[in-house]
Design a protein around this motif. Structure first.
Motif, PDB file in Angstrom:
ATOM      1  N   LEU A 150       0.996  -1.181  -0.120  1.00 19.32           N
ATOM      2  CA  LEU A 150      -0.056   0.056   0.006  1.00 19.32           C
ATOM      3  C   LEU A 150       1.041   1.219  -0.032  1.00 19.32           C
ATOM      4  O   LEU A 150       2.106   1.019   0.217  1.00 19.32           O
ATOM      5  N   ASP A 151       0.309   2.518  -0.205  1.00 20.20           N
ATOM      6  CA  ASP A 151       0.841   3.491  -0.259  1.00 20.20           C
ATOM      7  C   ASP A 151       1.237   4.021   1.138  1.00 20.20           C
ATOM      8  O   ASP A 151       0.189   4.213   2.009  1.00 20.20           O
ATOM      9  N   GLN A 152       2.521   4.322   1.318  1.00 22.62           N
ATOM     10  CA  GLN A 152       2.886   4.972   2.704  1.00 22.62           C
ATOM     11  C   GLN A 152       2.437   6.030   3.000  1.00 22.62           C
ATOM     12  O   GLN A 152       1.873   6.404   4.223  1.00 22.62           O
ATOM     13  N   ASN A 153       2.199   7.053   2.250  1.00 23.46           N
ATOM     14  CA  ASN A 153       1.793   8.348   2.424  1.00 23.46           C
ATOM     15  C   ASN A 153       0.257   8.539   2.803  1.00 23.46           C
ATOM     16  O   ASN A 153      -0.430   9.275   3.475  1.00 23.46           O
ATOM     17  N   ARG A 154      -0.392   7.416   1.990  1.00 16.81           N
ATOM     18  CA  ARG A 154      -1.813   7.362   2.243  1.00 16.81           C
ATOM     19  C   ARG A 154      -2.054   6.819   3.581  1.00 16.81           C
ATOM     20  O   ARG A 154      -3.055   7.286   4.062  1.00 16.81           O
ATOM     21  N   LEU A 155      -1.318   5.965   3.993  1.00 11.95           N
ATOM     22  CA  LEU A 155      -1.551   5.445   5.298  1.00 11.95           C
ATOM     23  C   LEU A 155      -1.498   6.399   6.290  1.00 11.95           C
ATOM     24  O   LEU A 155      -2.218   6.610   7.393  1.00 11.95           O
ATOM     25  N   ASN A 156      -0.467   7.362   6.181  1.00  9.99           N
ATOM     26  CA  ASN A 156      -0.168   8.433   7.479  1.00  9.99           C
ATOM     27  C   ASN A 156      -1.570   9.272   7.341  1.00  9.99           C
ATOM     28  O   ASN A 156      -1.930   9.683   8.060  1.00  9.99           O
ATOM     29  N   MET A 157      -2.055   9.606   5.975  1.00  9.26           N
ATOM     30  CA  MET A 157      -3.239  10.290   5.852  1.00  9.26           C
ATOM     31  C   MET A 157      -4.503   9.896   6.603  1.00  9.26           C
ATOM     32  O   MET A 157      -5.262  10.444   7.129  1.00  9.26           O
ATOM     33  N   PHE A 166       1.604  -1.240  11.387  1.00  9.16           N
ATOM     34  CA  PHE A 166       2.187  -2.021  10.347  1.00  9.16           C
ATOM     35  C   PHE A 166       1.100  -2.602   9.578  1.00  9.16           C
ATOM     36  O   PHE A 166       0.065  -3.315  10.069  1.00  9.16           O
ATOM     37  N   ILE A 167       1.168  -2.404   8.161  1.00  5.52           N
ATOM     38  CA  ILE A 167       0.150  -2.837   7.413  1.00  5.52           C
ATOM     39  C   ILE A 167       0.762  -3.771   6.214  1.00  5.52           C
ATOM     40  O   ILE A 167       1.937  -3.497   5.441  1.00  5.52           O
ATOM     41  N   ASN A 168      -0.137  -4.943   5.825  1.00  2.00           N
ATOM     42  CA  ASN A 168       0.355  -5.836   4.910  1.00  2.00           C
ATOM     43  C   ASN A 168      -0.486  -6.344   4.081  1.00  2.00           C
ATOM     44  O   ASN A 168      -1.808  -6.666   4.647  1.00  2.00           O
ATOM     45  N   VAL A 169      -0.560  -6.309   2.657  1.00  2.00           N
ATOM     46  CA  VAL A 169      -1.363  -7.065   1.909  1.00  2.00           C
ATOM     47  C   VAL A 169      -0.953  -8.638   1.581  1.00  2.00           C
ATOM     48  O   VAL A 169       0.242  -8.680   0.835  1.00  2.00           O
ATOM     49  N   LYS A 194      -0.033  -5.656  -4.708  1.00  2.00           N
ATOM     50  CA  LYS A 194       0.171  -4.144  -4.556  1.00  2.00           C
ATOM     51  C   LYS A 194      -1.124  -3.729  -4.863  1.00  2.00           C
ATOM     52  O   LYS A 194      -1.724  -3.657  -5.984  1.00  2.00           O
ATOM     53  N   VAL A 195      -1.906  -3.149  -3.783  1.00  2.00           N
ATOM     54  CA  VAL A 195      -3.283  -2.371  -4.123  1.00  2.00           C
ATOM     55  C   VAL A 195      -2.854  -0.913  -4.571  1.00  2.00           C
ATOM     56  O   VAL A 195      -2.097  -0.211  -3.672  1.00  2.00           O
ATOM     57  N   MET A 196      -3.392  -0.554  -5.679  1.00  2.00           N
ATOM     58  CA  MET A 196      -2.787   0.698  -6.191  1.00  2.00           C
ATOM     59  C   MET A 196      -4.178   1.700  -6.068  1.00  2.00           C
ATOM     60  O   MET A 196      -4.018   2.978  -6.492  1.00  2.00           O
TER      61      MET A 196
END
Length: 464
Positions: free
Chosen positions: A337-344, A363-366, A371-373
């Motif tokens: 996943l997108d690191q910046n989107r996680l913070n948001m 911690f996030i894992n798919v 890869k989730v776009m």
């Protein structure tokens, strides 16, 4: 007296030419991207410059300067060449197009040469095919084909790195499909630089592309990748070709994903799934069933979502782990996943959900290396985080999807009906979806809970 060779400076990112070196490319703004190349004499070999038109009347042949009105252009589509692998055909948009140029990249050992050798061995049973290898000897390729049990009685092989000689030989053989493995080791005699350099890769690709367009040959080029996972070589290489696909997969996983990043003849971001076995790469017709191989006892922080890949839904498991941080700056790690989107999204969870994880490691894992776009996994990610933070297990037959806005609203996602049908097909009986994606027609055995805000979703799971 020998003529002094001319030099130029080419940008590795965008392909722009300059007469002298500069620290920054004025065209794309990249720093330290200019490389010096030597310009050879003009090409004068008429045998290599003029290719034999193997398919007379090929609709896409280059050099047809006749002016036509847009309304008068024949819209009949060229017949595609099926590759005998449905997952590869899906990524290509239905098969190979005559005269098209496909670039396939991937990390070393991902299986690029294996999947192309399998494809050409089966295609050669129905039409002429040529496999050009520049990195391996013919004996090595033959040993791999024997180990994989492939039919090798019709496939024509050539071990050569000179592009002009390859095109001359192909003009005599007249293949319908040709593979060049790989473009980084090919060279042209007129270009005075080493194989793999910017000038050699660019000129070799342009020469092979011109041959494919003029003869109607479906050409597949194998490309290397850099340490950051992007295709090696000048950026102009991706503009020359018609289709760019990447074969991805970690070394510790037996699954490989084939994703299209550019396709002039089909959908972009289409996904094909393969499994690496002793008999080579085998296509996976139902990838959702593989990525949903969950444990008997579901732990807190595990939620299933439905992502849209190309033209079909794909069910994947998303896992979250929230733990007390011993650091002054808690860690935020996102795999797939997108690191910046996680913070948001964590900020949205605090502001509109009332759940503070600012002092926690997240911690996030798919699962499965997917890869989730897209943004449809936003709501799933937050529910997984809250589930792990509260240490509360969610139902095994629950599926969640939806985009989360900065105001805490749950926005709809495309193809919501198809996502729900895919989930119901795999045994899911409960779903939390955006209110705009509520069912128009009921699905038997499926309870759909529409939500408009993040607080409503938390209340639906009794985790507010």
């Amino acid at each position: 007296m020998a003529k002094k060779s001319k030099t130029a400076f080419v940008c590795n990112e965008c392909g722009a030419d300059y007469t002298k070196w500069a620290g920054q490319c004025n065209a794309c703004g990249a720093w330290n991207s200019l490389s010096e190349v030597r310009l050879g004499p003009a090409h004068t070999d008429s045998r290599a410059a003029n290719f034999t038109d193997a398919q007379a009347g090929y609709a896409g042949a280059a050099g047809q300067g006749k002016v036509q009105k847009l309304s008068e252009i024949d819209l009949s589509e060229l017949p595609r060449i099926p590759t005998n692998a449905s997952e590869l055909d899906r990524v290509l948009g239905g098969g190979l197009v005559p005269g098209s140029v496909v670039l396939i990249g991937g990390h070393p050992g991902a299986g690029k040469s294996t999947v192309l050798l399998q494809t050409l061995c089966h295609l050669s049973q129905k039409l002429p095919a040529l496999y050009v290898t520049g990195e391996e000897s013919l004996q090595q390729v033959a040993m791999r084909a024997k180990r994989l049990g492939l039919p090798a009685d019709h496939l024509q092989m050539l071990s050569e790195t000179n592009v002009e000689q390859i095109c001359l030989t192909a003009g005599e053989v007249k293949p319908k499909v040709m593979v060049v493995d790989s473009i980084q080791v090919m060279h042209m005699a007129e270009v005075q630089s080493a194989p793999g350099s910017v000038a050699q890769v660019r000129e070799s690709a342009a020469y092979l592309t011109r041959f494919a367009k003029q003869t109607g040959t479906a050409l597949i080029l194998v490309g290397h990748v850099t340490k950051d996972g992007t295709l090696a070589g000048p950026k102009v290489l991706e503009h020359i070709i018609d289709c760019s696909i990447m074969l991805e997969g970690s070394h510790d996983s037996r699954f490989r994903t084939l994703r299209a990043h550019k396709n002039r003849f089909g959908a972009v971001n289409e996904l094909g799934v393969f499994a690496m076995t002793e008999q080579g790469l085998k296509e996976v017709s139902n990838p959702s069933a593989i990525f949903l191989q969950r444990a008997d006892e579901i732990a807190a922080g595990s939620v299933v979502t439905s992502v849209w890949e190309g033209t079909r839904p794909l069910l994947v498991e998303l896992q979250a782990l929230v733990d007390d941080s011993s650091l002054g700056n808690p860690r935020r790690v996102a795999v797939g996943l997108d690191q910046n989107r996680l913070n948001m999204l964590l900020a949205v969870l605090h502001r509109h959900g009332g759940v503070l994880v600012g002092d926690q490691d997240v911690f996030i894992n798919v699962v499965g290396g997917v890869k989730v776009m897209e943004t449809s996994a936003d709501l799933t990610l937050l529910m997984a985080v809250v589930s792990s933070f509260r240490n509360r297990t969610l139902d095994r037959d629950l599926m969640i999807f939806g985009e989360v806005g900065l105001a805490g609203e749950i926005r709809p996602v495309p193809s919501g009906q198809e996502r729900l049908r895919e989930a119901a097909k795999h045994g899911f009986r409960k779903a939390i979806v955006p209110a705009a994606n509520r069912l128009k027609t009921d699905i038997e055995g499926m309870q759909v809970i529409p939500v408009k805000s993040l607080s409503e979703a938390l209340n639906a799971l009794d985790m507010a």
